[in-house]
Design a protein around this motif. Structure first.
Motif, PDB file in Angstrom:
ATOM      1  N   GLU A  78       0.799  -1.235   0.000  1.00 33.35           N
ATOM      2  CA  GLU A  78       0.000   0.000   0.000  1.00 33.35           C
ATOM      3  C   GLU A  78       0.826   1.277   0.000  1.00 33.35           C
ATOM      4  O   GLU A  78       0.281   2.366   0.184  1.00 33.35           O
ATOM      5  N   THR A  79       2.147   1.178  -0.205  1.00 29.89           N
ATOM      6  CA  THR A  79       2.955   2.402  -0.171  1.00 29.89           C
ATOM      7  C   THR A  79       2.549   3.374  -1.269  1.00 29.89           C
ATOM      8  O   THR A  79       2.558   4.587  -1.053  1.00 29.89           O
ATOM      9  N   ALA A  80       2.174   2.878  -2.436  1.00 28.25           N
ATOM     10  CA  ALA A  80       1.765   3.775  -3.528  1.00 28.25           C
ATOM     11  C   ALA A  80       0.510   4.548  -3.147  1.00 28.25           C
ATOM     12  O   ALA A  80       0.387   5.742  -3.446  1.00 28.25           O
ATOM     13  N   THR A  81      -0.417   3.897  -2.474  1.00 32.58           N
ATOM     14  CA  THR A  81      -1.650   4.564  -2.028  1.00 32.58           C
ATOM     15  C   THR A  81      -1.319   5.700  -1.073  1.00 32.58           C
ATOM     16  O   THR A  81      -1.871   6.803  -1.182  1.00 32.58           O
ATOM     17  N   VAL A  82      -0.415   5.435  -0.137  1.00 36.37           N
ATOM     18  CA  VAL A  82      -0.029   6.457   0.845  1.00 36.37           C
ATOM     19  C   VAL A  82       0.714   7.594   0.151  1.00 36.37           C
ATOM     20  O   VAL A  82       0.458   8.776   0.428  1.00 36.37           O
ATOM     21  N   ARG A  83       1.624   7.261  -0.764  1.00 35.66           N
ATOM     22  CA  ARG A  83       2.358   8.305  -1.490  1.00 35.66           C
ATOM     23  C   ARG A  83       1.400   9.208  -2.259  1.00 35.66           C
ATOM     24  O   ARG A  83       1.567  10.428  -2.280  1.00 35.66           O
ATOM     25  N   GLU A  84       0.413   8.635  -2.914  1.00 37.85           N
ATOM     26  CA  GLU A  84      -0.582   9.440  -3.639  1.00 37.85           C
ATOM     27  C   GLU A  84      -1.328  10.368  -2.694  1.00 37.85           C
ATOM     28  O   GLU A  84      -1.567  11.522  -3.013  1.00 37.85           O
ATOM     29  N   ALA A  85      -1.694   9.846  -1.525  1.00 38.01           N
ATOM     30  CA  ALA A  85      -2.431  10.661  -0.553  1.00 38.01           C
ATOM     31  C   ALA A  85      -1.578  11.810  -0.020  1.00 38.01           C
ATOM     32  O   ALA A  85      -2.101  12.863   0.344  1.00 38.01           O
ATOM     33  N   LEU A  86      -0.264  11.629   0.008  1.00 38.26           N
ATOM     34  CA  LEU A  86       0.639  12.668   0.513  1.00 38.26           C
ATOM     35  C   LEU A  86       1.032  13.692  -0.550  1.00 38.26           C
ATOM     36  O   LEU A  86       1.574  14.746  -0.228  1.00 38.26           O
ATOM     37  N   ALA A  87       0.744  13.404  -1.800  1.00 40.40           N
ATOM     38  CA  ALA A  87       1.229  14.234  -2.904  1.00 40.40           C
ATOM     39  C   ALA A  87       0.811  15.696  -2.797  1.00 40.40           C
ATOM     40  O   ALA A  87       1.587  16.586  -3.138  1.00 40.40           O
ATOM     41  N   ASP A  88      -0.375  15.968  -2.339  1.00 39.03           N
ATOM     42  CA  ASP A  88      -0.871  17.348  -2.304  1.00 39.03           C
ATOM     43  C   ASP A  88      -1.032  17.901  -0.892  1.00 39.03           C
ATOM     44  O   ASP A  88      -1.722  18.894  -0.697  1.00 39.03           O
ATOM     45  N   VAL A  89      -0.410  17.259   0.087  1.00 40.82           N
ATOM     46  CA  VAL A  89      -0.530  17.732   1.465  1.00 40.82           C
ATOM     47  C   VAL A  89       0.370  18.941   1.664  1.00 40.82           C
ATOM     48  O   VAL A  89       1.584  18.873   1.464  1.00 40.82           O
ATOM     49  N   THR A  90      -0.217  20.045   2.045  1.00 36.47           N
ATOM     50  CA  THR A  90       0.521  21.279   2.287  1.00 36.47           C
ATOM     51  C   THR A  90       1.489  21.064   3.448  1.00 36.47           C
ATOM     52  O   THR A  90       1.109  20.549   4.493  1.00 36.47           O
ATOM     53  N   GLY A  91       2.730  21.455   3.242  1.00 30.59           N
ATOM     54  CA  GLY A  91       3.752  21.334   4.276  1.00 30.59           C
ATOM     55  C   GLY A  91       4.665  20.150   4.088  1.00 30.59           C
ATOM     56  O   GLY A  91       5.762  20.128   4.618  1.00 30.59           O
ATOM     57  N   VAL A  92       4.226  19.137   3.340  1.00 30.99           N
ATOM     58  CA  VAL A  92       5.072  17.973   3.097  1.00 30.99           C
ATOM     59  C   VAL A  92       6.050  18.316   1.985  1.00 30.99           C
ATOM     60  O   VAL A  92       5.655  18.678   0.885  1.00 30.99           O
ATOM     61  N   GLU A  93       7.333  18.226   2.303  1.00 31.13           N
ATOM     62  CA  GLU A  93       8.376  18.569   1.334  1.00 31.13           C
ATOM     63  C   GLU A  93       8.922  17.346   0.612  1.00 31.13           C
ATOM     64  O   GLU A  93       9.167  17.389  -0.586  1.00 31.13           O
ATOM     65  N   TYR A  94       9.194  16.281   1.348  1.00 33.66           N
ATOM     66  CA  TYR A  94       9.800  15.088   0.779  1.00 33.66           C
ATOM     67  C   TYR A  94       9.064  13.852   1.270  1.00 33.66           C
ATOM     68  O   TYR A  94       8.661  13.781   2.427  1.00 33.66           O
ATOM     69  N   VAL A  95       8.943  12.883   0.381  1.00 29.66           N
ATOM     70  CA  VAL A  95       8.436  11.566   0.748  1.00 29.66           C
ATOM     71  C   VAL A  95       9.389  10.550   0.116  1.00 29.66           C
ATOM     72  O   VAL A  95       9.567  10.533  -1.093  1.00 29.66           O
ATOM     73  N   PHE A  96      10.013   9.742   0.963  1.00 30.49           N
ATOM     74  CA  PHE A  96      10.914   8.692   0.506  1.00 30.49           C
ATOM     75  C   PHE A  96      10.279   7.364   0.859  1.00 30.49           C
ATOM     76  O   PHE A  96       9.898   7.147   2.011  1.00 30.49           O
ATOM     77  N   ALA A  97      10.155   6.466  -0.124  1.00 30.63           N
ATOM     78  CA  ALA A  97       9.590   5.140   0.118  1.00 30.63           C
ATOM     79  C   ALA A  97      10.705   4.108   0.075  1.00 30.63           C
ATOM     80  O   ALA A  97      11.575   4.155  -0.791  1.00 30.63           O
ATOM     81  N   THR A  98      10.690   3.179   1.017  1.00 27.78           N
ATOM     82  CA  THR A  98      11.687   2.114   1.049  1.00 27.78           C
ATOM     83  C   THR A  98      11.062   0.811   0.552  1.00 27.78           C
ATOM     84  O   THR A  98       9.840   0.674   0.517  1.00 27.78           O
ATOM     85  N   ALA A  99      11.911  -0.132   0.205  1.00 29.79           N
ATOM     86  CA  ALA A  99      11.439  -1.415  -0.304  1.00 29.79           C
ATOM     87  C   ALA A  99      10.686  -2.215   0.760  1.00 29.79           C
ATOM     88  O   ALA A  99       9.883  -3.076   0.431  1.00 29.79           O
ATOM     89  N   ASP A 100      10.921  -1.913   2.040  1.00 27.44           N
ATOM     90  CA  ASP A 100      10.242  -2.666   3.098  1.00 27.44           C
ATOM     91  C   ASP A 100       8.928  -2.031   3.549  1.00 27.44           C
ATOM     92  O   ASP A 100       8.367  -2.403   4.573  1.00 27.44           O
ATOM     93  N   GLY A 101       8.410  -1.066   2.762  1.00 25.25           N
ATOM     94  CA  GLY A 101       7.080  -0.516   3.046  1.00 25.25           C
ATOM     95  C   GLY A 101       7.047   0.670   3.993  1.00 25.25           C
ATOM     96  O   GLY A 101       5.970   1.078   4.425  1.00 25.25           O
ATOM     97  N   ARG A 102       8.198   1.229   4.323  1.00 28.65           N
ATOM     98  CA  ARG A 102       8.202   2.430   5.161  1.00 28.65           C
ATOM     99  C   ARG A 102       8.286   3.665   4.285  1.00 28.65           C
ATOM    100  O   ARG A 102       8.862   3.634   3.204  1.00 28.65           O
TER     101      ARG A 102
END
Length: 196
Positions: A78-102
């Motif tokens: 579900e990391t892609a789902t979370v990344r999509e949800a974070l894409a337009d969140v004001t204040g979020v500068e960086y999102v790094f996804a790891t292979a282990d789901g973090r």
């Protein structure tokens, strides 16, 4: 251009230092004319090596909330789902996804309110764990090294070498390892377009 030469790498290094550098400054630094530099940068953008020119803001000079590092543990797959949800969140500068789901999120949160700020991601039901740490400092040191171009054929997945070809179809640029792959792709694309 199917590979990066030393001039391309030097242009990329200079742009990493200052994305607003004028073409005549870049041209002087690499021994080319400004139009030649412009052509090279256009090709690097077409190939996706340069995605955008941006500004690196020193957040320590601004007051807008608390700068935090947040680690989100996502449900497997579900990391892609979370990344999509974070894409337009004001204040979020960086999102790094790891292979282990973090996912590691860096951002500025009003009143240190992580729950409200990240509610679009938290409401997906795909978050199992949240860890929050105040961010004391952040440094960014982009480096190019001796990188080479790593294009893949969209038809077969092989590496695109100097014998490769490219085609622009409906405004999108595609890279192929050979003319045969290009022809197969274009035939399928045309058949798909006619059937749509």
């Amino acid at each position: 251009m199917r590979d990066l030469d030393e001039t391309d790498r030097e242009l990329l290094r200079l742009l990493l230092e200052d994305g607003r550098a004028a073409y005549n400054e870049l041209a002087d630094a690499v021994g080319l004319s400004p139009p030649a530099v412009s052509d090279r940068i256009d090709r690097l953008r077409e190939l996706g090596v340069i995605e955008r020119f941006t500004v690196d803001v020193d957040r320590s000079r601004l007051r807008e909330g608390t700068r935090l590092a947040v680690t989100l543990g996502a449900v497997p797959g579900e990391t892609a789902t979370v990344r999509e949800a974070l894409a337009d969140v004001t204040g979020v500068e960086y999102v790094f996804a790891t292979a282990d789901g973090r996912l590691f999120v860096v951002g500025t949160f009003p009143d240190a309110d992580v729950e409200s700020t990240l509610s679009p991601a938290l409401s997906t039901g795909a978050i199992e764990r949240v860890d929050v740490s105040p961010l004391a400092a952040a440094d960014w040191h982009p480096a190019l090294g001796d990188a080479t171009l790593g294009l893949e054929c969209v038809e077969c997945g092989n590496s695109v070498t100097v014998e490769g070809v490219s085609a622009t179809i409906d405004g999108e640029r595609y890279e192929f390892c050979c003319a045969s792959c290009q022809a197969r792709f274009e035939d399928r694309y045309e058949a798909f377009s006619e059937g749509a």
